[in-house]
Design an enzyme around this catalytic site. Sequence first.
Site, short mmCIF file in Angstrom:
data_model
loop_
_atom_site.label_atom_id
_atom_site.label_comp_id
_atom_site.label_asym_id
_atom_site.label_seq_id
_atom_site.Cartn_x
_atom_site.Cartn_y
_atom_site.Cartn_z
NE ARG A 42 -10.32 2.98 -0.82
CZ ARG A 42 -10.69 3.14 0.44
NH1 ARG A 42 -11.90 3.59 0.74
NH2 ARG A 42 -9.86 2.83 1.42
CE LYS A 92 -2.47 2.93 -5.03
NZ LYS A 92 -2.87 3.70 -3.90
CE LYS A 141 -6.07 4.65 -4.89
NZ LYS A 141 -5.96 5.39 -3.63
CE1 TYR A 176 4.25 0.73 0.98
CE2 TYR A 176 3.53 -0.50 -0.97
CZ TYR A 176 3.29 0.45 0.00
OH TYR A 176 2.09 1.12 0.01
CB SER A 210 0.27 -2.94 -0.24
OG SER A 210 -1.09 -2.93 -0.65
CB CYS A 243 -6.25 10.00 0.76
SG CYS A 243 -7.79 9.23 0.15
NE ARG A 283 -8.50 -0.41 0.01
CZ ARG A 283 -9.37 -0.61 -0.95
NH1 ARG A 283 -10.32 -1.53 -0.79
NH2 ARG A 283 -9.34 0.09 -2.06
CB CYS A 290 -11.25 8.52 -0.57
SG CYS A 290 -10.43 6.91 -0.57
CD GLU A 317 -10.17 10.23 -13.74
OE1 GLU A 317 -9.65 11.29 -13.37
OE2 GLU A 317 -11.19 9.76 -13.20
C1 PBG Z 1 -5.45 5.95 -0.08
C2 PBG Z 1 -4.43 5.10 -0.71
C3 PBG Z 1 -4.46 3.72 -0.97
C4 PBG Z 1 -3.20 3.39 -1.45
C5 PBG Z 1 -2.47 4.57 -1.52
N1 PBG Z 1 -3.25 5.62 -1.07
C6 PBG Z 1 -5.47 2.68 -0.70
C7 PBG Z 1 -6.79 2.67 -1.32
O1 PBG Z 1 -7.12 3.42 -2.25
O2 PBG Z 1 -7.58 1.87 -0.82
C8 PBG Z 1 -2.73 2.01 -1.80
C9 PBG Z 1 -1.28 1.77 -1.66
C10 PBG Z 1 -0.87 0.34 -1.71
O3 PBG Z 1 -1.69 -0.59 -1.84
O4 PBG Z 1 0.34 0.11 -1.61
N2 PBG Z 1 -6.50 6.36 -0.86
#
Ligand code: PBG
Length: 322
Positions: A216, A247, A194, A312, A273, A119, A204, A129, A232
């Site tokens: 986004r 995701k 996503k 994680y 996260s 990315c 972030r 992105c 998708e």
């Molecule tokens: C990058 C990306 C993101 C995550 C994984 N790859 C963040 C986003 O899209 O803002 C999120 C991972 C997470 O929150 O653990 N595009």
Amino acid sequence: MFPLTRPRRLRRSEALRELVRETRVVPSDLVYPLFVVPGKGVRREIAAMPGSYHLSVDELLAEAGAARDDGIRSLLLFGIPERKDERGTEAWDDSAAVQTAVRALKDRHPELIVFTDVCLCEYTSHGHCGIVENGHVLNDPTLELLARAALSHARAGADIVAPSDMMDGRVARIREALDGDGRHEVAILSYAAKYASAFYGPFREAAGSTPQFGDRRGYQMDPGNSDEALLEVGLDLEEGADIVMVKPALAYLDVIRRVKDEFRVPVAAYNVSGEYSMLQAAASRGWIDRERAMLEVLTSIKRAGADVILTYHAREAARLLA
Ligand code: PBG
């Protein structure tokens, strides 16, 4: 019917419960995400993600070895650049943190599967992105840059590249770039469905990738949609994705199930996260039992239909499951 049927008969002991358990998470299901930073001797805890760290390559090798000893077989790398710019040029720099880390991992721990996140948002000064023009993220010109980044990861030795940008057509463009370089064996895990989610907040902060303007929602999916997730996923599979991802995971378990039922291909889910940090925060206050909650969460994601879980919690979960 009762009294003939008594489901409690098979719940009387752990041995009986294990005998009839339908879903089991095993360490080989888990992918452990790590954040690589430039420098040496860096192991800095990420404030919004207690228990996760920014690691320089030397420290990353140590963490990878420890994770392997815990039973982890797969890692996913995110890179934090030295410098950010408009186009995110460090994303395809062969000597940047991720590329260096991949080479070192393949040298030191060749048995580990290395995934790389592809990315631009960690690398761009505006935090989006893709290429930005007049406040919009341009789709087609961005594809070329993503393909360059993916190819640079593959040349460093990545087993699986994982585009997370949500541009249309990126899987096909990346597949073309990989095959054009003779890298037919490198697989693609696409972040296919996503969503534009509030649960990426801690990430972030970890990646310094908060958009500097806007959000986004112009490229990530609307949380209300699940038919669109099937669209998708179907497109990404046609374009050559080997594994498709949903995701975040927890607020989208229904989407994981629909994708699995519809396509019967390897499905991944990202326990993101925000999901991780909520659990860590509540547990640190003694409000929930961390280990039980964590295993329950991972079990629910697998039960929903995920074959692969990015989390994680991976190391700790692997130790508990051993
Ligand atoms: C990058 C990306 C993101 C995550 C994984 N790859 C963040 C986003 O899209 O803002 C999120 C991972 C997470 O929150 O653990 N595009």
